[in-house]
Scaffold this active site. Structure first.
Site, mmCIF file in Angstrom:
data_model
loop_
_atom_site.group_PDB
_atom_site.id
_atom_site.type_symbol
_atom_site.label_atom_id
_atom_site.label_comp_id
_atom_site.label_asym_id
_atom_site.label_seq_id
_atom_site.Cartn_x
_atom_site.Cartn_y
_atom_site.Cartn_z
ATOM 1 N N ARG A 169 -28.409 -32.575 -40.121
ATOM 2 C CA ARG A 169 -27.788 -32.199 -38.860
ATOM 3 C C ARG A 169 -26.746 -33.214 -38.416
ATOM 4 O O ARG A 169 -26.104 -33.014 -37.382
ATOM 5 C CB ARG A 169 -28.870 -32.132 -37.787
ATOM 6 N N ARG A 183 -36.150 -15.143 -27.923
ATOM 7 C CA ARG A 183 -36.942 -15.421 -29.139
ATOM 8 C C ARG A 183 -38.419 -15.651 -28.810
ATOM 9 O O ARG A 183 -38.757 -16.342 -27.866
ATOM 10 C CB ARG A 183 -36.372 -16.668 -29.821
ATOM 11 N N ARG A 221 -40.909 -20.896 -27.533
ATOM 12 C CA ARG A 221 -40.717 -22.334 -27.738
ATOM 13 C C ARG A 221 -40.289 -23.005 -26.449
ATOM 14 O O ARG A 221 -39.504 -22.455 -25.701
ATOM 15 C CB ARG A 221 -39.642 -22.546 -28.807
ATOM 16 N N LYS A 238 -31.352 -18.936 -39.012
ATOM 17 C CA LYS A 238 -31.664 -19.682 -40.232
ATOM 18 C C LYS A 238 -33.113 -19.457 -40.663
ATOM 19 O O LYS A 238 -33.375 -19.158 -41.824
ATOM 20 C CB LYS A 238 -31.420 -21.194 -40.030
ATOM 21 N N ARG A 245 -28.460 -27.914 -26.550
ATOM 22 C CA ARG A 245 -28.552 -27.830 -28.013
ATOM 23 C C ARG A 245 -27.212 -27.428 -28.608
ATOM 24 O O ARG A 245 -26.821 -27.911 -29.673
ATOM 25 C CB ARG A 245 -29.669 -26.863 -28.419
HETATM 26 P P1 ADP Z 1 -32.844 -24.794 -33.773
HETATM 27 O O1 ADP Z 1 -32.146 -24.759 -35.085
HETATM 28 O O2 ADP Z 1 -33.217 -23.437 -33.285
HETATM 29 O O3 ADP Z 1 -32.136 -25.615 -32.720
HETATM 30 P P2 ADP Z 1 -35.008 -26.394 -34.906
HETATM 31 O O4 ADP Z 1 -36.345 -25.770 -34.923
HETATM 32 O O5 ADP Z 1 -34.287 -26.555 -36.183
HETATM 33 O O6 ADP Z 1 -34.189 -25.536 -33.865
HETATM 34 O O7 ADP Z 1 -35.074 -27.835 -34.203
HETATM 35 C C1 ADP Z 1 -35.666 -28.043 -32.925
HETATM 36 C C2 ADP Z 1 -35.398 -29.467 -32.443
HETATM 37 O O8 ADP Z 1 -35.968 -30.422 -33.367
HETATM 38 C C3 ADP Z 1 -33.920 -29.882 -32.377
HETATM 39 O O9 ADP Z 1 -33.314 -29.498 -31.153
HETATM 40 C C4 ADP Z 1 -34.024 -31.408 -32.520
HETATM 41 O O10 ADP Z 1 -34.436 -32.042 -31.337
HETATM 42 C C5 ADP Z 1 -35.131 -31.574 -33.537
HETATM 43 N N1 ADP Z 1 -34.617 -31.606 -34.937
HETATM 44 C C6 ADP Z 1 -34.861 -30.669 -35.907
HETATM 45 N N2 ADP Z 1 -34.236 -31.014 -37.060
HETATM 46 C C7 ADP Z 1 -33.583 -32.181 -36.818
HETATM 47 C C8 ADP Z 1 -32.748 -33.027 -37.590
HETATM 48 N N3 ADP Z 1 -32.440 -32.763 -38.872
HETATM 49 N N4 ADP Z 1 -32.239 -34.150 -36.991
HETATM 50 C C9 ADP Z 1 -32.516 -34.441 -35.726
HETATM 51 N N5 ADP Z 1 -33.293 -33.686 -34.930
HETATM 52 C C10 ADP Z 1 -33.832 -32.564 -35.458
#
Ligand code: ADP
Length: 207
Positions: free
Chosen positions: A90, A124, A152, A15, A163
């Site tokens: 999400r 990554r 990360r 994404k 996740r």
């Molecule tokens: P990825 O899509 O690679 O899992 P992100 O960078 O989008 O990673 O998100 C990293 C972490 O941040 C998630 O695992 C979660 O803990 C938190 N997070 C990000 N966006 C949201 C969201 N919309 N709602 C709840 N938690 C979120």
């Protein structure tokens, strides 16, 4: 095009990588809740302190916290004509809250099976100077910057499994939620970065 676009898909679907292209095509700013949360964690703000435990273990940050963050972000002047959401919404409650604040015009869903995701995420790396994302197997960095790349904290094999579980339980149902509203555009996320980029581009220009 008026309204916001949502980039949807499992962790590691690409994404963030594809977001750059959509920003170039549409001029809409990218709003990544993951990046916003990581910035809050680095800055040590109250939000960052609250979010860190959830993020490091692969769980979602509570809806109320995320919705508050988005409400504030959408008040910025650059958000007037819609934004590109990456990693948000999400959960169904997040999508319902979003629908009450702004118009979502399309949801581009990047589809990748679980089997491919672990390798993508564990390989990554990020360049902290530019924000560019690399992958040691699929998009190797130039050797001269290799020394400064960071991984990360939640990109470990164990956290990726959590996740993915969180994704299937709480986020995937949103696909049919948006599908039933006629907004979901599926894109095959399994090709090369360029191939997926071309598929994303044709989805966006046909909006
Ligand atoms: P990825 O899509 O690679 O899992 P992100 O960078 O989008 O990673 O998100 C990293 C972490 O941040 C998630 O695992 C979660 O803990 C938190 N997070 C990000 N966006 C949201 C969201 N919309 N709602 C709840 N938690 C979120």
């Amino acid at each position: 095009m008026a309204g916001s676009i949502v980039l949807f898909g499992p962790p590691g679907a690409g994404k963030g990588t594809q977001a750059t292209r959509i920003v170039e095509l549409t001029g809409k700013p990218q709003v990544s809740t993951g990046d916003m949360l990581r910035a809050a964690v680095s800055a040590g703000t109250e939000l960052g302190i609250e979010a860190k435990g959830y993020m490091d273990s692969g769980h979602l940050v509570p809806d109320q916290v995320i919705i508050g963050l988005i409400e504030e972000r959408l008040m910025e002047p650059d958000a007037t004509n819609g934004v590109l959401f990456d990693g948000f919404p999400r959960t169904v409650p997040q999508a319902e809250a979003l629908a009450s604040i702004t118009q979502v015009s399309a949801v581009i869903s990047i589809e990748v099976p679980d089997g491919d995701i672990v390798d993508r995420i564990v390989g990554r790396r990020m360049d902290p100077d530019t924000g560019d994302i690399y992958n040691i197997s699929f998009k190797p960095p130039p050797p001269e910057i290799e020394h400064r790349l960071i991984q990360r904290k939640d990109d470990t094999e164990e956290t990726v499994r959590n996740r993915l579980e969180t994704y299937h339980e709480q986020t995937e149902p949103l696909g049919s939620w948006y599908g039933s509203r006629g907004l979901l555009i599926p894109v095959d996320g399994c090709g090369t970065i360029a191939e997926v980029g071309d598929a994303v581009t044709s989805a966006v220009i046909n909006l």
